[in-house]
Motif scaffolding. Structure first.
Motif, mmCIF file in Angstrom:
data_model
loop_
_atom_site.group_PDB
_atom_site.id
_atom_site.type_symbol
_atom_site.label_atom_id
_atom_site.label_comp_id
_atom_site.label_asym_id
_atom_site.label_seq_id
_atom_site.Cartn_x
_atom_site.Cartn_y
_atom_site.Cartn_z
ATOM 1 N N GLY A 123 -26.401 -41.136 13.402
ATOM 2 C CA GLY A 123 -27.009 -41.653 12.279
ATOM 3 C C GLY A 123 -26.795 -43.179 12.209
ATOM 4 N N GLU A 124 -26.243 -43.393 11.333
ATOM 5 C CA GLU A 124 -25.663 -44.759 11.151
ATOM 6 C C GLU A 124 -25.212 -45.454 12.667
ATOM 7 O OE1 GLU A 124 -24.998 -48.129 9.270
ATOM 8 O OE2 GLU A 124 -25.620 -46.089 8.945
ATOM 9 N N LEU A 125 -25.473 -45.004 13.806
ATOM 10 C CA LEU A 125 -25.197 -45.622 15.084
ATOM 11 C C LEU A 125 -26.739 -46.054 15.859
ATOM 12 C CD1 LEU A 125 -23.805 -47.267 18.220
ATOM 13 C CD2 LEU A 125 -23.425 -44.413 18.607
ATOM 14 N N ALA A 126 -27.130 -45.063 15.384
ATOM 15 C CA ALA A 126 -28.596 -45.474 15.713
ATOM 16 C C ALA A 126 -29.456 -46.480 15.016
ATOM 17 C CB ALA A 126 -29.980 -44.245 15.843
ATOM 18 N N ARG A 127 -29.218 -46.969 13.684
ATOM 19 C CA ARG A 127 -30.051 -47.188 12.526
ATOM 20 C C ARG A 127 -28.952 -48.705 12.789
ATOM 21 N NH1 ARG A 127 -28.577 -50.880 8.340
ATOM 22 N NH2 ARG A 127 -26.250 -49.787 8.880
ATOM 23 N N LEU A 128 -28.078 -49.250 13.476
ATOM 24 C CA LEU A 128 -27.416 -50.353 13.915
ATOM 25 C C LEU A 128 -27.816 -50.309 15.272
ATOM 26 C CD1 LEU A 128 -23.536 -49.448 12.151
ATOM 27 C CD2 LEU A 128 -25.146 -51.217 12.110
ATOM 28 N N VAL A 129 -27.264 -50.027 15.932
ATOM 29 C CA VAL A 129 -28.426 -50.254 17.214
ATOM 30 C C VAL A 129 -30.358 -50.608 17.323
ATOM 31 C CG1 VAL A 129 -29.038 -49.333 19.805
ATOM 32 C CG2 VAL A 129 -26.693 -48.916 19.029
ATOM 33 N N ALA A 130 -31.034 -49.707 16.715
ATOM 34 C CA ALA A 130 -32.199 -50.203 16.604
ATOM 35 C C ALA A 130 -32.199 -51.785 15.869
ATOM 36 C CB ALA A 130 -32.908 -49.392 15.841
ATOM 37 N N GLU A 131 -31.596 -52.330 14.738
ATOM 38 C CA GLU A 131 -31.918 -53.145 14.039
ATOM 39 C C GLU A 131 -31.141 -54.453 14.839
ATOM 40 O OE1 GLU A 131 -29.851 -52.803 10.519
ATOM 41 O OE2 GLU A 131 -30.555 -51.774 9.558
ATOM 42 N N ALA A 132 -30.210 -54.201 16.011
ATOM 43 C CA ALA A 132 -29.483 -54.920 16.733
ATOM 44 C C ALA A 132 -30.501 -55.323 18.003
ATOM 45 C CB ALA A 132 -28.144 -55.084 16.893
ATOM 46 N N GLY A 133 -31.611 -54.441 18.319
ATOM 47 C CA GLY A 133 -32.315 -54.360 19.473
ATOM 48 C C GLY A 133 -31.293 -54.675 20.827
ATOM 49 N N THR A 134 -30.336 -53.599 21.103
ATOM 50 C CA THR A 134 -29.650 -53.123 21.930
ATOM 51 C C THR A 134 -29.526 -52.140 22.579
ATOM 52 O OG1 THR A 134 -27.701 -52.633 20.779
ATOM 53 C CG2 THR A 134 -28.078 -55.448 20.700
ATOM 54 N N GLU A 135 -29.626 -52.496 24.188
ATOM 55 C CA GLU A 135 -29.282 -51.059 24.678
ATOM 56 C C GLU A 135 -28.306 -50.292 24.424
ATOM 57 O OE1 GLU A 135 -29.175 -49.339 29.465
ATOM 58 O OE2 GLU A 135 -29.630 -52.139 29.091
ATOM 59 N N LEU A 136 -28.405 -48.957 24.646
ATOM 60 C CA LEU A 136 -26.757 -48.195 24.367
ATOM 61 C C LEU A 136 -26.333 -46.888 25.416
ATOM 62 C CD1 LEU A 136 -25.402 -47.818 21.948
ATOM 63 C CD2 LEU A 136 -26.850 -45.379 21.413
ATOM 64 N N GLN A 137 -25.649 -47.137 25.292
ATOM 65 C CA GLN A 137 -24.496 -46.511 26.383
ATOM 66 C C GLN A 137 -24.239 -45.623 26.051
ATOM 67 O OE1 GLN A 137 -23.423 -48.877 29.525
ATOM 68 N NE2 GLN A 137 -25.866 -48.758 30.602
ATOM 69 N N PHE A 138 -23.820 -44.030 26.667
ATOM 70 C CA PHE A 138 -22.669 -43.139 26.065
ATOM 71 C C PHE A 138 -21.811 -43.026 26.621
ATOM 72 C CE2 PHE A 138 -25.371 -42.573 22.637
ATOM 73 C CZ PHE A 138 -24.932 -42.969 21.545
ATOM 74 N N SER A 139 -19.993 -42.680 26.857
ATOM 75 C CA SER A 139 -19.655 -41.443 28.500
ATOM 76 C C SER A 139 -18.474 -41.021 27.075
ATOM 77 C CB SER A 139 -18.403 -43.180 28.980
ATOM 78 O OG SER A 139 -19.645 -43.833 29.914
ATOM 79 N N PRO A 140 -18.041 -40.354 27.603
ATOM 80 C CA PRO A 140 -17.107 -38.845 27.035
ATOM 81 C C PRO A 140 -15.826 -39.713 27.372
ATOM 82 C CG PRO A 140 -18.317 -37.980 28.778
ATOM 83 C CD PRO A 140 -18.907 -39.072 28.697
ATOM 84 N N ARG B 291 -14.979 -29.345 22.420
ATOM 85 C CA ARG B 291 -15.045 -29.695 22.068
ATOM 86 C C ARG B 291 -15.776 -30.954 22.598
ATOM 87 N NH1 ARG B 291 -15.304 -31.374 17.255
ATOM 88 N NH2 ARG B 291 -17.470 -32.280 18.104
ATOM 89 N N GLN B 292 -15.934 -31.965 23.385
ATOM 90 C CA GLN B 292 -17.266 -31.800 24.527
ATOM 91 C C GLN B 292 -18.507 -31.676 24.408
ATOM 92 O OE1 GLN B 292 -15.986 -32.650 29.021
ATOM 93 N NE2 GLN B 292 -15.311 -34.612 28.159
ATOM 94 N N ARG B 293 -18.463 -30.208 24.735
ATOM 95 C CA ARG B 293 -20.097 -29.545 24.138
ATOM 96 C C ARG B 293 -20.661 -30.003 23.045
ATOM 97 N NH1 ARG B 293 -21.823 -24.888 21.999
ATOM 98 N NH2 ARG B 293 -20.103 -24.405 20.969
ATOM 99 N N LEU B 294 -19.087 -29.735 21.545
ATOM 100 C CA LEU B 294 -20.253 -30.397 20.725
ATOM 101 C C LEU B 294 -20.216 -31.448 20.476
ATOM 102 C CD1 LEU B 294 -17.335 -27.979 18.426
ATOM 103 C CD2 LEU B 294 -20.033 -27.477 19.057
ATOM 104 N N ASP B 295 -19.788 -32.540 21.172
ATOM 105 C CA ASP B 295 -20.151 -33.359 20.871
ATOM 106 C C ASP B 295 -22.102 -34.547 21.613
ATOM 107 O OD1 ASP B 295 -18.123 -34.663 19.483
ATOM 108 O OD2 ASP B 295 -16.899 -35.150 21.143
ATOM 109 N N ALA B 296 -21.729 -33.629 23.286
ATOM 110 C CA ALA B 296 -23.127 -33.910 23.411
ATOM 111 C C ALA B 296 -23.983 -33.222 22.894
ATOM 112 C CB ALA B 296 -23.303 -32.389 24.685
ATOM 113 N N ALA B 297 -23.678 -31.825 21.532
ATOM 114 C CA ALA B 297 -24.842 -31.455 21.367
ATOM 115 C C ALA B 297 -25.125 -32.212 20.145
ATOM 116 C CB ALA B 297 -24.732 -29.417 20.528
ATOM 117 N N VAL B 298 -24.058 -33.047 19.639
ATOM 118 C CA VAL B 298 -24.376 -33.982 18.211
ATOM 119 C C VAL B 298 -25.407 -35.172 18.593
ATOM 120 C CG1 VAL B 298 -24.135 -35.516 16.411
ATOM 121 C CG2 VAL B 298 -22.270 -33.037 17.167
#
Length: 285
Positions: free
Chosen positions: A155-172, A193-200
């Motif tokens: 939730g905090e990550l989503a807020r920071l990225v939205a405020e900064a206006g940057t693109e977001l990418q993920f890798s496990p 752990r990978q399955r749970l992280d993907a669900a989050v």
């Protein structure tokens, strides 16, 4: 024999990296920086085979004493440039800021809280966002390596990225069997752990098909290790020593100092490289 079309190239600016993540998947380990003469020769060969862009990557590009020259030389060959960096220190961010307006985009690497703990890194999301805000790049991307995610963190990550206006990418975070043992886990623990992280992630972000397909690909490789397909990447790799390979993890390559006929012959030769978890992370869409 026709040469396959390769769209872009990862260029290693150094054979070493001071960040030294505990889960690093870098293929090369050596001392020293990419020599400008070797780099220039590489650009010439890459342009001849039709490459359209390059990406300056690790070690850490901002440590290269002639980073601005690397960017300008690429422009002289008509090649747009992007940069992948972990820049956090003042000197690193200053070096990045000096070239940011000359590149197509800057990707700043960061780690989730769990990944920082696992890999003993200091590449926090917050400091990555600060780096992106301090430079004047046409486009900025925050690339997060994740492990052991929590809802409040996302939730905090989503807020920071939205405020900064940057693109977001993920890798496990990817761990081999030895690293899994060192972390005092079983393979089953790791997969859960990978399955749970993907669900989050799914709860907080609109994940693209590229990431979903990549995660499914990782699962299939773990379950059927003998069924790995041949490399299909359209991205090449140039090491800090000037060795051109189909992939950072390939065991075969050709020096860009060799005649152009040898370079073309190497690229036209059918690949024998099979996709692994490490190179799948680099070459995924």
């Amino acid at each position: 024999m026709s040469t396959p079309w390769f769209r872009t190239v990862l260029v290693s600016t150094a054979g070493h990296c001071a960040v030294a993540c505990g889960f690093c998947f870098r293929a090369d380990r050596a001392n020293g920086f990419l020599d400008v003469a070797t780099y220039t020769r590489s650009l010439s060969r890459l342009r001849e085979i039709g490459v359209e862009s390059i990406c300056l990557t690790g070690g850490e590009p901002t440590h290269h004493p002639e980073l601005r020259q690397l960017v300008r030389l690429a422009h002289q060959f008509g090649l747009p440039v992007s940069v992948v960096t972990s820049a956090r220190a003042e000197a690193e961010v200053t070096a990045l800021a000096e070239v940011a307006h000359l590149v197509e985009n800057v990707t700043v690497s960061a780690d989730s809280r769990g990944a920082m703990k696992l890999g003993r890194t200091r590449r926090s999301v917050e400091s990555g966002i600060r780096t992106l805000l301090e430079i004047d790049a046409p486009a900025g991307v925050l690339h997060v390596s994740y492990w052991d995610l929590a809802d409040d963190e996302c939730g905090e990550l989503a807020r920071l990225v939205a405020e900064a206006g940057t693109e977001l990418q993920f890798s496990p975070v990817l761990l081999d069997e030895l690293a899994i043992q060192r972390a005092r886990m079983t393979v089953a623990d790791y997969e859960e752990r990978q399955r749970l992280d993907a669900a989050v992630l799914e709860r907080h972000f609109a994940l693209g098909d590229g990431l979903r397909d990549y995660l499914a690909h990782l699962r299939s490789m773990r379950r059927s290790p003998g069924c790995r397909h041949l490399c299909r990447s359209r991205a090449l790799y140039v090491s800090a020593e000037g060795r051109l390979r189909r992939c950072p993890y390939s065991e075969v390559g050709v020096s860009t100092h060799r005649p152009r006929s040898e370079v073309r012959e190497f690229l036209a030769r059918p690949t024998t490289d099979r996709v692994t978890a490490d190179c799948a992370a680099i070459c995924r869409p």
